[in-house]
Design a protein around this motif. Structure first.
Motif, short mmCIF file in Angstrom:
data_model
loop_
_atom_site.label_atom_id
_atom_site.label_comp_id
_atom_site.label_asym_id
_atom_site.label_seq_id
_atom_site.Cartn_x
_atom_site.Cartn_y
_atom_site.Cartn_z
N PRO A 117 0.83 -1.22 0.00
CA PRO A 117 0.00 0.00 0.00
C PRO A 117 0.86 1.26 0.00
CG PRO A 117 -0.85 -1.59 1.57
CD PRO A 117 0.48 -2.12 1.12
N THR B 290 -5.22 6.54 -0.84
CA THR B 290 -4.47 5.33 -0.54
C THR B 290 -4.69 4.33 -1.67
OG1 THR B 290 -6.34 4.52 0.77
CG2 THR B 290 -4.55 5.61 1.95
N ALA C 120 -3.59 0.33 -2.95
CA ALA C 120 -3.06 -0.92 -2.41
C ALA C 120 -3.23 -2.07 -3.39
CB ALA C 120 -3.75 -1.26 -1.09
N TRP D 147 -9.33 0.93 1.16
CA TRP D 147 -8.47 1.70 0.28
C TRP D 147 -9.28 2.52 -0.71
CZ3 TRP D 147 -4.22 0.91 2.77
CH2 TRP D 147 -3.92 -0.35 3.31
#
Length: 270
Positions: free
Chosen positions: A84, A91, A93, A101
């Motif tokens: 990640p 974010t 990942a 995420w």
């Protein structure tokens, strides 16, 4: 790519074959990861040993097997195992990592796991462009790889044209857009960018090798956008690239370096 029972990558079983054949991109086997094709030869990637299948395919499509390897996935892409990452407020990942995420992606076996210095700088400067300068509506991603830059800009609301010479990269990018419900925000094209220009865009992304950048810099159809994010070249290569654009109406708004790599945010002045 991951499908069926496969939820992550352990080992890559590779078979180098020649000549290539377009049907090798379309294998339906659950253990098939992808087919990397380049210069008339290719590499078939699987999650496990597939000797019988390869033997059958070699007879059907009349290719020879030049090399076989088993490579731990953690050693792939110069030991940069996907994990990640955070870019601004977003974010991102790998799809196998549990969590809440903003974006997930399957890196498969193509470039673009987000941790190479050039990719990281492209993401960082992209966020700075978005928050400090302008929010581009149309983005051109040249050499999309796994599609991580395409995902990033599509998530920010841009309409993206993603291009790669390699069919596997286009396939992986499409898969990752679908994973995030962003397929309608991107147009995918497979081919040589030099033959596809001009393409309308407010921002052009080019994390590319030096020789292609030099060719693009000489192409008047490349310089149609307002902003450019450019990387893929080292400090030693930078002088040659700067000389190539020295007479053009351009301003480097931000120059960043990381581990001997360089990234520019460039604005066209007219």
């Amino acid at each position: 790519m991951l499908k069926g029972k496969h939820k992550n990558y352990q080992n890559l079983y590779t078979y180098m074959v020649k000549p290539s054949h377009p049907q090798l991109h379309q294998l339906e086997d659950e253990d098939f990861i992808g087919f990397w094709e380049e210069d008339g030869m290719g590499i078939l990637f699987f999650h496990c040993q597939k000797e019988q299948l390869i033997d059958n395919l070699s007879k059907k499509y009349e290719f020879k097997i030049y090399d076989k390897q088993v490579i731990p996935y953690r050693e792939w892409n110069e030991n940069r195992f996907p994990k990640p990452i955070k870019v601004g407020k977003l974010t991102i990942a790998p799809v196998w990592v549990e969590g809440n995420w903003d974006l997930v992606f399957d890196p498969s076996v193509v470039f673009g796991e987000g941790q190479h210095p050039t990719t990281a700088m492209m993401l960082e400067l992209g966020w700075e462009l978005y928050t400090k300068f302008e929010k581009p509506e149309k983005v051109l991603d040249i050499g999309c790889g796994s599609g991580i830059l395409t995902l990033f800009w599509a998530k920010l609301g841009a309409n993206v044209t993603a291009i790669d010479l390699n069919p596997l990269c286009v396939k992986v990018t499409q898969h990752n857009l679908e994973l995030n419900g962003l397929r309608n925000q991107a147009e995918l094209k497979q081919g040589d960018i030099l033959n596809l220009l001009p393409i309308e865009a407010d921002l052009v992304l080019g994390n590319l090798y030096r020789l292609l950048l030099l060719k693009l810099f000489e192409n008047e159809h490349f310089w149609k956008a307002k902003y450019y994010l450019l990387s893929g070249f080292s400090l030693d290569m930078e002088k040659e690239l700067l000389e190539k654009i020295s007479t053009l109406p351009l301003k480097i708004l931000i120059r960043r370096t990381s581990q001997n790599w360089v990234c520019w945010l460039v604005k066209k002045l007219s």
